[in-house]
Design an enzyme around this catalytic site. Structure first.
Site, PDB file in Angstrom:
ATOM      1  N   ASP A 211       8.833   3.167 -16.335  1.00  0.00           N
ATOM      2  CA  ASP A 211       8.462   1.851 -15.808  1.00  0.00           C
ATOM      3  C   ASP A 211       7.729   1.025 -16.857  1.00  0.00           C
ATOM      4  OD1 ASP A 211       5.813   2.726 -15.796  1.00  0.00           O
ATOM      5  OD2 ASP A 211       5.673   2.894 -13.616  1.00  0.00           O
TER       6      ASP A 211
ATOM      7  N   GLU B 227       0.697  -3.074  -3.159  1.00  0.00           N
ATOM      8  CA  GLU B 227      -0.475  -2.198  -3.332  1.00  0.00           C
ATOM      9  C   GLU B 227      -1.730  -3.031  -3.129  1.00  0.00           C
ATOM     10  OE1 GLU B 227      -0.657  -0.423  -7.194  1.00  0.00           O
ATOM     11  OE2 GLU B 227      -2.324   0.906  -6.692  1.00  0.00           O
TER      12      GLU B 227
ATOM     13  N   HIS C 127       6.633  -0.745  -7.719  1.00  0.00           N
ATOM     14  CA  HIS C 127       5.373  -0.853  -6.977  1.00  0.00           C
ATOM     15  C   HIS C 127       5.422  -2.209  -6.257  1.00  0.00           C
ATOM     16  CE1 HIS C 127       4.080   2.237  -9.784  1.00  0.00           C
ATOM     17  NE2 HIS C 127       2.879   2.305  -9.239  1.00  0.00           N
TER      18      HIS C 127
ATOM     19  N   GLY D  96       1.632  -1.972 -12.985  1.00  0.00           N
ATOM     20  CA  GLY D  96       0.636  -2.871 -13.569  1.00  0.00           C
ATOM     21  C   GLY D  96       0.053  -3.822 -12.539  1.00  0.00           C
TER      22      GLY D  96
ATOM     23  N   ASP E  53      -0.383   9.573  -6.733  1.00  0.00           N
ATOM     24  CA  ASP E  53      -0.459   8.436  -7.658  1.00  0.00           C
ATOM     25  C   ASP E  53      -1.012   8.823  -9.045  1.00  0.00           C
ATOM     26  OD1 ASP E  53       0.092   5.838  -8.374  1.00  0.00           O
ATOM     27  OD2 ASP E  53      -1.610   4.940  -7.319  1.00  0.00           O
TER      28      ASP E  53
HETATM   29 ZN   LIG Z   1       1.591   4.006  -8.886  1.00  0.00          ZN
END
Ligand SMILES: [Zn+2]
Length: 366
Positions: free
Chosen positions: A168, A228, A225, A200, A306
């Site tokens: 990623d 989040e 992602h 990020g 994570d």
């Molecule tokens: Zn993550």
């Protein structure tokens, strides 16, 4: 891979048992639940290779490669891991990544991560690899892939655990960083690369639509992602623009009922990491974590760690935490089943692991 037909019985199974740890979800679980969690075969779908570096390893690599910003004692590193907020976490993360320079460093890290996962009865893991974080420092993709592949093959032989990779890039570094990362994956990535991701700081995902279209056309799964801490609109973008096949974190989706319906109806798995959300400020109190509400809403939730040492957790502890949030053994088994269903294991392997989960649940709940 179609994960949309997997039954979800979590909503019905939750909250069935004696559960009196609600007042303190971080309290140790009862011995019987501890044994159950230990015996439960598990998969990890959202764990970062570089974020899994133990303080001891970081200390040694920082000394070897002279990364001056990293504290030179274990206690110092643990203090350094006390994140003020999400940007501070990203800053610490990218600094620690600078200790990884040669093939041996990557092999050592991946080997250590695999052994720790296997010791928790994790049978299969898809690990995010911060590939752009290495490319931007001049570390070639061939060095990264050679090191982690060496460890992957050894770990399967020694521990029976299978690893797959999700390279990623940090979205806040712009679409060019994503293009460079994808180019490197397509040129040098081994067959064990299953997907492509973006992490990020959560910026607008619109500029990445073409990039992810190219990744998908090359056979890579879209695993961004989203939600989040960037709000529900990041999850909409992940679905509509990046054609996400799983959502990394996704807790902000709970602020938009229409989005929750969309995720539930389309059976898009949401990879949730409760302790991470607490440590980076996504939730103020672990007792307020939306995991139980996400299950009640019919979402296909998987449980993940994570960046385990950075957040003082591991996958076993995430299951303990989920129990602390009110999930009984049957519901924890449901999370494990969801993980298998949302993985890129093949159909026969998914069936076999699911049967094993069911057998462990039956043996423990009799
Ligand atoms: Zn993550």
């Amino acid at each position: 891979m179609n994960v949309r037909t997997v039954p979800d019985r979590l909503g019905a199974a939750r909250r069935a048992s004696s559960f009196d740890a609600m007042s303190d979800p971080s309290a140790p679980a009862a011995p019987d639940i501890e044994a159950f969690i230990r015996d439960l075969p598990k998969v990890e779908l959202h764990v970062h290779l570089e974020g899994s570096m133990q303080p001891e390893t970081l200390l040694e690599l920082a000394a070897e490669h002279r990364v001056a910003e990293i504290p030179d004692t274990l206690a110092g590193i643990r203090d350094w891991y006390a994140f003020r907020d999400f940007p501070h976490f990203i800053d610490v993360y990218l600094t620690s990544v600078r200790t990884l320079c040669d093939e041996e460093d990557f092999a050592r890290l991946a080997g250590d991560v695999a052994a720790r996962l296997a010791a928790q009865n994790v049978r299969y893991a898809e690990l995010h690899v911060s590939l752009y974080g290495h490319l931007m420092r001049g570390v070639p993709a061939t060095v990264v892939f050679a090191g982690i592949e060496h460890a992957r093959i050894a770990a399967e032989r020694e521990h029976g655990i299978r690893l797959r990779w999700i390279p990623d890039f940090p979205g806040d570094y712009g679409v060019e960083s994503g293009e460079e990362t994808l180019d490197a994956v397509l040129r040098h990535g081994p067959d064990s690369v299953v997907g492509f991701g973006v992490g990020g700081i959560e910026v607008d995902r619109t500029p990445f639509a073409g990039l992810f279209a190219r990744a998908r056309a090359e056979g890579l799964h879209s695993l961004p992602h989203a939600g989040e801490n960037g709000g529900p609109e990041r999850v909409w973008e992940a679905l509509d623009l990046l054609r996400a096949e799983r959502i990394g974190h996704g807790i902000d989706a709970m602020r938009d009922p229409r989005l929750v319906d969309r995720l539930a109806e389309a059976r898009v798995p949401v990879d949730v990491s409760p302790t991470s959300n607490l440590r980076t400020g996504g939730v103020a109190d672990i007792g307020d974590h939306p995991l139980p509400r996400m299950l009640d809403a019919g979402l296909l939730v998987t449980l993940n760690s994570d960046d385990p040492p950075m957040f003082g957790t591991d996958l076993t502890n995430e299951y303990r935490t989920a129990h602390g949030l009110g999930l009984d053994a049957a519901a924890l088994a449901g999370l494990a089943r969801n993980g298998v269903a949302a993985s890129y294991l093949d159909g026969a392997e998914r069936r076999r692991l699911t049967e094993e989960i069911d057998a462990v649940l039956a043996a423990h709940t009799g």
